[in-house]
Design a protein around this motif. Structure first.
Motif, mmCIF file in Angstrom:
data_model
loop_
_atom_site.group_PDB
_atom_site.id
_atom_site.type_symbol
_atom_site.label_atom_id
_atom_site.label_comp_id
_atom_site.label_asym_id
_atom_site.label_seq_id
_atom_site.Cartn_x
_atom_site.Cartn_y
_atom_site.Cartn_z
ATOM 1 N N TYR A 78 33.800 0.414 52.145
ATOM 2 C CA TYR A 78 34.358 1.588 52.817
ATOM 3 C C TYR A 78 35.062 2.500 51.796
ATOM 4 O O TYR A 78 35.689 3.469 52.144
ATOM 5 C CB TYR A 78 35.342 1.145 53.901
ATOM 6 C CG TYR A 78 35.724 2.212 54.888
ATOM 7 C CD1 TYR A 78 34.771 2.781 55.738
ATOM 8 C CD2 TYR A 78 37.041 2.664 54.991
ATOM 9 C CE1 TYR A 78 35.118 3.765 56.642
ATOM 10 C CE2 TYR A 78 37.398 3.643 55.908
ATOM 11 C CZ TYR A 78 36.426 4.195 56.726
ATOM 12 O OH TYR A 78 36.773 5.170 57.636
ATOM 13 N N PHE A 79 34.959 2.156 50.536
ATOM 14 C CA PHE A 79 35.500 2.927 49.401
ATOM 15 C C PHE A 79 37.018 2.974 49.362
ATOM 16 O O PHE A 79 37.595 3.858 48.733
ATOM 17 C CB PHE A 79 34.945 4.364 49.380
ATOM 18 C CG PHE A 79 33.469 4.434 49.631
ATOM 19 C CD1 PHE A 79 32.569 3.774 48.804
ATOM 20 C CD2 PHE A 79 32.965 5.156 50.703
ATOM 21 C CE1 PHE A 79 31.211 3.826 49.036
ATOM 22 C CE2 PHE A 79 31.606 5.204 50.954
ATOM 23 C CZ PHE A 79 30.730 4.538 50.118
ATOM 24 N N ASP A 80 37.704 2.063 50.047
ATOM 25 C CA ASP A 80 39.156 1.964 49.883
ATOM 26 C C ASP A 80 39.459 1.396 48.505
ATOM 27 O O ASP A 80 40.503 1.641 47.929
ATOM 28 C CB ASP A 80 39.753 1.019 50.939
ATOM 29 C CG ASP A 80 39.866 1.694 52.293
ATOM 30 O OD1 ASP A 80 39.934 2.934 52.321
ATOM 31 O OD2 ASP A 80 39.864 0.980 53.312
ATOM 32 N N ASN A 99 22.453 4.320 45.648
ATOM 33 C CA ASN A 99 23.499 3.299 45.631
ATOM 34 C C ASN A 99 24.820 3.963 46.026
ATOM 35 O O ASN A 99 25.397 4.717 45.244
ATOM 36 C CB ASN A 99 23.579 2.696 44.225
ATOM 37 C CG ASN A 99 24.713 1.684 44.113
ATOM 38 O OD1 ASN A 99 25.375 1.358 45.102
ATOM 39 N ND2 ASN A 99 24.922 1.187 42.902
ATOM 40 N N ILE A 100 25.300 3.689 47.240
ATOM 41 C CA ILE A 100 26.473 4.416 47.738
ATOM 42 C C ILE A 100 27.742 4.093 46.955
ATOM 43 O O ILE A 100 28.725 4.823 47.027
ATOM 44 C CB ILE A 100 26.718 4.183 49.257
ATOM 45 C CG1 ILE A 100 26.955 2.705 49.571
ATOM 46 C CG2 ILE A 100 25.572 4.732 50.094
ATOM 47 C CD1 ILE A 100 27.440 2.453 50.992
ATOM 48 N N LEU A 101 27.719 3.012 46.195
ATOM 49 C CA LEU A 101 28.906 2.673 45.403
ATOM 50 C C LEU A 101 29.052 3.605 44.205
ATOM 51 O O LEU A 101 30.112 3.695 43.593
ATOM 52 C CB LEU A 101 28.829 1.216 44.930
ATOM 53 C CG LEU A 101 28.722 0.163 46.033
ATOM 54 C CD1 LEU A 101 28.517 -1.221 45.433
ATOM 55 C CD2 LEU A 101 29.962 0.181 46.925
ATOM 56 N N LYS A 102 27.966 4.309 43.861
ATOM 57 C CA LYS A 102 27.993 5.143 42.657
ATOM 58 C C LYS A 102 27.893 6.641 42.943
ATOM 59 O O LYS A 102 27.753 7.435 42.031
ATOM 60 C CB LYS A 102 26.819 4.731 41.736
ATOM 61 C CG LYS A 102 26.912 3.302 41.215
ATOM 62 C CD LYS A 102 27.824 3.206 39.985
ATOM 63 C CE LYS A 102 27.877 1.772 39.459
ATOM 64 N NZ LYS A 102 29.130 1.078 39.843
ATOM 65 N N VAL A 103 27.943 7.033 44.212
ATOM 66 C CA VAL A 103 27.823 8.463 44.507
ATOM 67 C C VAL A 103 29.164 9.160 44.259
ATOM 68 O O VAL A 103 30.186 8.513 44.042
ATOM 69 C CB VAL A 103 27.352 8.715 45.968
ATOM 70 C CG1 VAL A 103 25.984 8.106 46.206
ATOM 71 C CG2 VAL A 103 28.364 8.177 46.975
ATOM 72 N N SER A 104 29.143 10.512 44.280
ATOM 73 C CA SER A 104 30.353 11.278 43.993
ATOM 74 C C SER A 104 31.401 11.043 45.075
ATOM 75 O O SER A 104 31.078 10.614 46.187
ATOM 76 C CB SER A 104 30.018 12.767 43.956
ATOM 77 O OG SER A 104 29.663 13.202 45.254
ATOM 78 N N SER A 105 32.661 11.351 44.753
ATOM 79 C CA SER A 105 33.720 11.118 45.725
ATOM 80 C C SER A 105 33.525 12.017 46.947
ATOM 81 O O SER A 105 33.882 11.647 48.060
ATOM 82 C CB SER A 105 35.093 11.347 45.092
ATOM 83 O OG SER A 105 35.167 12.648 44.575
ATOM 84 N N GLN A 106 32.919 13.169 46.739
ATOM 85 C CA GLN A 106 32.628 14.057 47.858
ATOM 86 C C GLN A 106 31.627 13.412 48.820
ATOM 87 O O GLN A 106 31.798 13.448 50.037
ATOM 88 C CB GLN A 106 32.032 15.344 47.297
ATOM 89 C CG GLN A 106 32.050 16.485 48.254
ATOM 90 C CD GLN A 106 31.371 17.707 47.650
ATOM 91 O OE1 GLN A 106 30.925 17.682 46.500
ATOM 92 N NE2 GLN A 106 31.293 18.770 48.422
ATOM 93 N N GLN A 107 30.599 12.780 48.243
ATOM 94 C CA GLN A 107 29.606 12.102 49.078
ATOM 95 C C GLN A 107 30.210 10.878 49.768
ATOM 96 O O GLN A 107 29.863 10.559 50.892
ATOM 97 C CB GLN A 107 28.384 11.699 48.241
ATOM 98 C CG GLN A 107 27.458 12.865 47.990
ATOM 99 C CD GLN A 107 26.347 12.499 47.021
ATOM 100 O OE1 GLN A 107 26.610 12.000 45.927
ATOM 101 N NE2 GLN A 107 25.114 12.754 47.428
ATOM 102 N N LYS A 108 31.121 10.208 49.050
ATOM 103 C CA LYS A 108 31.793 9.063 49.664
ATOM 104 C C LYS A 108 32.599 9.513 50.884
ATOM 105 O O LYS A 108 32.638 8.822 51.897
ATOM 106 C CB LYS A 108 32.705 8.357 48.659
ATOM 107 C CG LYS A 108 31.924 7.485 47.675
ATOM 108 C CD LYS A 108 32.836 6.771 46.693
ATOM 109 C CE LYS A 108 31.987 5.922 45.751
ATOM 110 N NZ LYS A 108 32.746 5.426 44.601
ATOM 111 N N ARG A 109 33.252 10.675 50.749
ATOM 112 C CA ARG A 109 34.012 11.182 51.888
ATOM 113 C C ARG A 109 33.067 11.467 53.053
ATOM 114 O O ARG A 109 33.355 11.173 54.204
ATOM 115 C CB ARG A 109 34.805 12.434 51.504
ATOM 116 C CG ARG A 109 35.940 12.729 52.494
ATOM 117 C CD ARG A 109 36.833 13.871 52.031
ATOM 118 N NE ARG A 109 37.132 13.801 50.610
ATOM 119 C CZ ARG A 109 36.868 14.784 49.741
ATOM 120 N NH1 ARG A 109 36.287 15.902 50.146
ATOM 121 N NH2 ARG A 109 37.176 14.647 48.459
#
Lengths: 281, 236
Positions: A78-80, A99-109
């Motif tokens: 969940y990127f916490d 790989n969602i663990l390596k995407v930009s912080s904007q994409q994580k949001r």
């Protein structure tokens, strides 16, 4: 042939979160670790090379004692918290190619706002305690692109109906709610963007039994009616037995056993799982 | 009809299961080198003393137990021939939902679920509508003469016989291709045994293949096509 089987919605491979650099010794031979700690370089492995698949509509249980890494696992997804290594693919995001663990912080949001939901053990992490229950749900709706006040209010009421928060309490702030009510508001908030994947981290821990029963029934009902895939983390095998089709058992940051929940309970293979099952009331 | 390979639904080949109890550093035998076949539409019975390993075979087929050696080849409608001891968890979940049923003498259900809801859920799982589920549930619960006053009650404090009838109803209503019966008459009186028997006969006519373990040799008479006797983990 495989059309009978539900598709995967989340694929996690070799997810590791460590504190410290690691050294030759613990990287080449995990056997040198004392539980999850490397005595040579003082590195702590909160999770180590965890892999699993989550299928559409299923509830996957993750069980293990405190410090086994189960909460770290979902919080990383969940990127916490940040993963040190590993891959995770969400089918509803870029067709599972990124790989969602390596995407930009904007994409994580974006992922958090639109595609993932999280319910924490501690409601303080999931709610704004001084805002009303309605505003808490609306906040997530706004984050997920909601702009029309009327529609959002309707939707928030609808969700609070689902989790049975009485009408006359909806304008109150969760700081004045009981523990069980706070969890139900958290669940309403997490559901608001209709996420394909929902993480539940020890959501019934600390609630008294009858309240716990309400929350568990609610979770089951949500799965049945909305078909959301869930990863439910709990140290309580009773909770896992009631909710999960499949279960992972974690110890010292690693998955030591995985299987159908009834098989884990009736024919546990690993010494730790056997001990755990024998401790079940 | 001569049973050929094409007629085989289940083939168990050298199945062995033992339990390692780590805290005692001991191994317990479940079953050893078990081989047999079950043809389409057959009812096969396994008898033997308690502790002889009968349930181990059934639970290994249902994958509640993980066998160590041997094969459990099942001719599945969805996947073709599949080894149940090595199939993926998803495949097993699918098969449990649509093809393979399991009845035991113990009721293990979700807490706070009414008797009616338990049986309805079994029908809904198969993809039928709520209306169909309600109709079929009422029919089967009436067949088993479960008092209507109990339909909306949580079955936790049902009597042994009531629980068992509910269990049998929930498994039989799905008309599975393969039904595993783990002492389905264990705590029933003669009247209710006859009820179970009636339904087993009906399922058989409808083409359900069954593998059952029984204490009650009399019950099996005239019902089973084939019979195996077990002792100390193996067939005699």
């Amino acid at each position: 042939m495989s059309k009978a089987i539900q598709e995967k919605v989340l694929i996690v491979r070799n997810l590791t979160r460590q504190f410290g650099e690691g050294c030759e010794k613990c990287r080449s031979n995990p056997g040198t670790l004392e539980r999850n700690y490397c005595p040579h370089c003082q590195t702590i492995y909160a999770t180590r090379e965890v892999s699993f698949d989550l299928y559409r509509g299923e509830i996957l249980g993750i069980v293990g004692e405190s410090g086994s890494g189960k909460s770290t696992l979902v919080r990383t997804l969940y990127f916490d918290q940040e993963a040190t290594e590993g891959e995770a693919f969400l089918m509803d995001f870029e067709e599972g190619r990124e790989n969602i663990l390596k995407v930009s912080s904007q994409q994580k949001r974006y992922l958090r706002d639109y595609l993932l939901g999280m319910v924490y053990q501690n409601p303080f992490l999931g709610l704004k305690m001084k805002f009303s229950a309605l505003s808490n749900v609306a906040e997530k709706l706004i984050a997920a692109g909601g702009r029309h006040v009327g529609t959002m209010t309707d939707r928030a009421h609808e969700l609070l109906d689902v989790v049975t928060i009485e009408d006359y309490r909806r304008k109150d702030a969760p700081e004045n709610f009981s523990g069980g009510m706070q969890q139900r508001v958290q669940i309403a908030k997490a559901l608001s963007n209709n996420p394909p994947v929902l993480f539940l981290d020890e959501v019934t821990t600390g609630l008294d039994l009858s309240v716990q029963a309400n929350v568990l029934d609610l979770i089951k009902e949500i799965q049945r009616n909305l078909g959301i895939s869930m990863v439910i983390v709990s140290h309580d095998l009773g909770v896992i037995r009631m909710l999960a089709d499949r279960t992972l058992v974690m110890l010292d940051g690693r998955v030591i056993e995985a299987g159908l929940t009834d098989q884990i309970l009736e024919d546990p293979q690993h010494p730790y799982t056997q001990k755990l099952v024998q401790s079940l009331l | 009809m001569t049973p050929g390979i094409e007629n085989r639904l289940l083939r168990i080949d050298h199945l062995s299961k033992e339990f390692t109890l780590h805290h005692l550093q001991r191994k317990i035998r479940g079953c050893e080198e078990i081989s047999f076949t079950v043809n389409h539409g057959e009812f096969v019975g396994i008898t033997g003393k308690s502790g002889s390993g009968k349930s181990t075979i059934l639970k290994s087929i249902y994958r509640t137990y993980l066998p160590q050696r041997g094969e459990i080849l099942y001719d599945s409608e969805a996947f073709g021939e599949i080894d149940l001891s090595k199939a993926s968890e998803q495949e097993i979940i699918y098969l449990r939902q649509y093809e393979i049923g399991y009845v035991s003498q113990f009721l293990r259900t979700m807490p706070r679920t009414t008797a009616k809801a338990i049986v309805e859920k079994a029908v809904l799982e198969m993809g039928h509508s709520q209306a169909v589920a309600e109709k079929e549930t009422a029919a089967i619960l009436s067949h088993f003469e479960l008092d209507e006053a109990l339909w909306d009650v949580y079955p936790q404090n049902f009597s042994g016989g009531e629980k068992l009838r509910l269990n049998v109803a929930a498994a039989m209503i799905k008309k599975p291709r393969l039904l595993l019966l783990d002492e389905p008459t264990a705590s029933l009186d003669e009247h209710n045994k006859a009820k179970v028997r009636e339904l087993i006969e009906k399922l058989k006519v409808d083409g359900t293949t069954m593998l059952g373990i029984f204490h009650d040799l009399e019950f099996m008479q005239g019902l089973v096509d084939k019979q195996f006797n077990m002792d100390q983990g193996g067939f005699i």
